[in-house]
Design an enzyme around this catalytic site. Structure first.
Site, PDB file in Angstrom:
ATOM      1  N   PRO A  82      -3.593 -81.409  55.354  1.00  0.00           N
ATOM      2  CA  PRO A  82      -2.157 -81.681  55.910  1.00  0.00           C
ATOM      3  C   PRO A  82      -1.862 -82.708  56.529  1.00  0.00           C
ATOM      4  O   PRO A  82      -2.769 -82.968  57.639  1.00  0.00           O
ATOM      5  CB  PRO A  82      -1.762 -80.188  56.408  1.00  0.00           C
ATOM      6  CG  PRO A  82      -3.164 -79.687  56.543  1.00  0.00           C
ATOM      7  CD  PRO A  82      -4.112 -80.260  55.962  1.00  0.00           C
ATOM      8  N   GLY A  84      -0.319 -84.617  60.123  1.00  0.00           N
ATOM      9  CA  GLY A  84       0.104 -84.245  61.242  1.00  0.00           C
ATOM     10  C   GLY A  84      -0.022 -82.992  61.871  1.00  0.00           C
ATOM     11  O   GLY A  84       0.601 -82.165  62.583  1.00  0.00           O
ATOM     12  N   ASP A 132     -12.006 -89.961  65.783  1.00  0.00           N
ATOM     13  CA  ASP A 132     -11.632 -89.520  64.466  1.00  0.00           C
ATOM     14  C   ASP A 132     -12.032 -90.317  63.558  1.00  0.00           C
ATOM     15  O   ASP A 132     -12.871 -89.702  62.414  1.00  0.00           O
ATOM     16  CB  ASP A 132     -10.101 -89.493  64.416  1.00  0.00           C
ATOM     17  CG  ASP A 132      -9.666 -88.648  65.218  1.00  0.00           C
ATOM     18  OD1 ASP A 132      -9.845 -87.936  65.867  1.00  0.00           O
ATOM     19  OD2 ASP A 132      -8.211 -88.521  65.083  1.00  0.00           O
TER      20      ASP A 132
END
Ligand code: MEV
Length: 311
Positions: A82, A84, A132
């Site tokens: 998903p 955000g 990330d």
């Protein structure tokens, strides 16, 4: 020519935001992925059938610029992450795209892809750390630190910050993520914390304290001390809320999850997005999250970082 690459999402267990200022952080790659397919048989550059636009495809556009490719490309992306929600969807799209773009001309070089993908996130978000993108590139688990430790992978430098990325084995824990459904954007949150950090000694102390927690968490992981890991997660959450990146819906889900967890905290940029809990009772935690209006994900960690797949 047609190439296809897949990259995982990630869950940050410790150290988000503080890592932007060179403090350590820990993240784990998870079994939700983005696949990107790039083909050169096209007249105009398109993404999922639409002409490429900065507004909708900023990470892909910046990846093309950084890879120095000036021919038209047909790009398709498919993701089960998903967006955000704090699970690294933008890193996974950047890393899988960069993997394809580099693979058009050469073998995949993890270190180069991790560096270039970090630069893309930095450009798009107006500031970032490599947590990330390094986790999505390498898979397993990553410890970023401001010094070189065992199982060193690569060093990334930007302006006055320097991060050393290390491989860590996947921690033997159950990870449950709860998505608040409140969409959060990393760039504005990173900039909000930066303005607090630049103005206030207090904020700089909080950032340092988060760094200390990550060092303790790294030891607790080596000792497989889950109680200690949980306490440190709760402490990390307290400091993140002082930094102003929590949200009432996050607090609600965290409170529910803690009934059946070692510890719980927000994960990723915050401001909405998701929380993460470490638990022996993933079903109970998932029920709590659901009963409080969140979407639970019982995630598994994955050793697979960026991989090429059949196009
Ligand atoms: C976002 O997933 C993590 C942040 O620390 C930003 C970054 O490290 O790039 C908030």
């Amino acid at each position: 020519m047609r190439v296809s690459c897949s990259a995982p999402g990630k869950v940050i267990l410790f150290g988000e935001h503080a890592v932007v200022y060179g403090e350590p952080a820990m993240a784990v790659a998870v079994n939700k992925r983005t696949t990107c397919t790039v083909s050169t048989e096209t007249k105009n550059t398109k993404v999922n059938g639409r002409n490429i636009q900065e507004r909708y495809h900023s990470y892909i556009l910046h990846s093309i610029e950084r890879a120095g490719i000036d021919m038209p490309l047909n790009i398709e992306t498919n993701s089960d992450l998903p967006s955000g929600a704090g699970m690294g969807s933008s890193a996974a799209v950047t890393v899988s795209t960069m993997g394809c773009l580099k693979n058009l001309s050469a073998e995949i070089d993890e270190k180069e892809i991790a560096r270039d993908s970090f630069e893309v996130e930095w450009d798009v978000q107006g500031g970032a750390s490599p947590i990330d993108t390094s986790t999505s590139t390498h898979g397993s688990s990553i410890l970023l630190s401001n010094q070189r430790l065992s199982d060193f992978l690569w060093k990334i430098e930007k302006e006055k910050e320097r991060w050393y990325a290390h491989h860590r084995d996947i921690p033997a824990v159950n990870i449950v993520v709860g998505d608040t459904g409140v969409h959060s954007r990393t760039g504005p949150l990173v900039r909000k914390v930066r303005s607090f950090y630049e103005k206030s000694n207090f904020a700089r102390d909080i950032v340092k304290e988060i760094g200390e927690i990550v060092k303790k968490a790294s030891t607790a992981f080596s000792d497989e001390n889950l109680e200690r890991i949980g306490e440190l997660m709760d402490e990390n959450q307290r400091l993140l809320s002082i930094l102003g990146v929590s949200h009432p819906k996050l607090e609600r889900l965290i409170k529910g999850a803690r009934k059946y967890s070692y510890g719980a905290k927000l994960t990723g940029a915050g401001g909405g997005g998701s929380m993460v809990a470490i638990t022996e009772r993933p079903e109970k935690v998932a029920e709590e999250i659901e009963s409080r209006g969140g979407t639970p994900y019982m995630l598994e960690s994955t050793p697979d970082g960026l991989i090429t797949v059949d196009a």
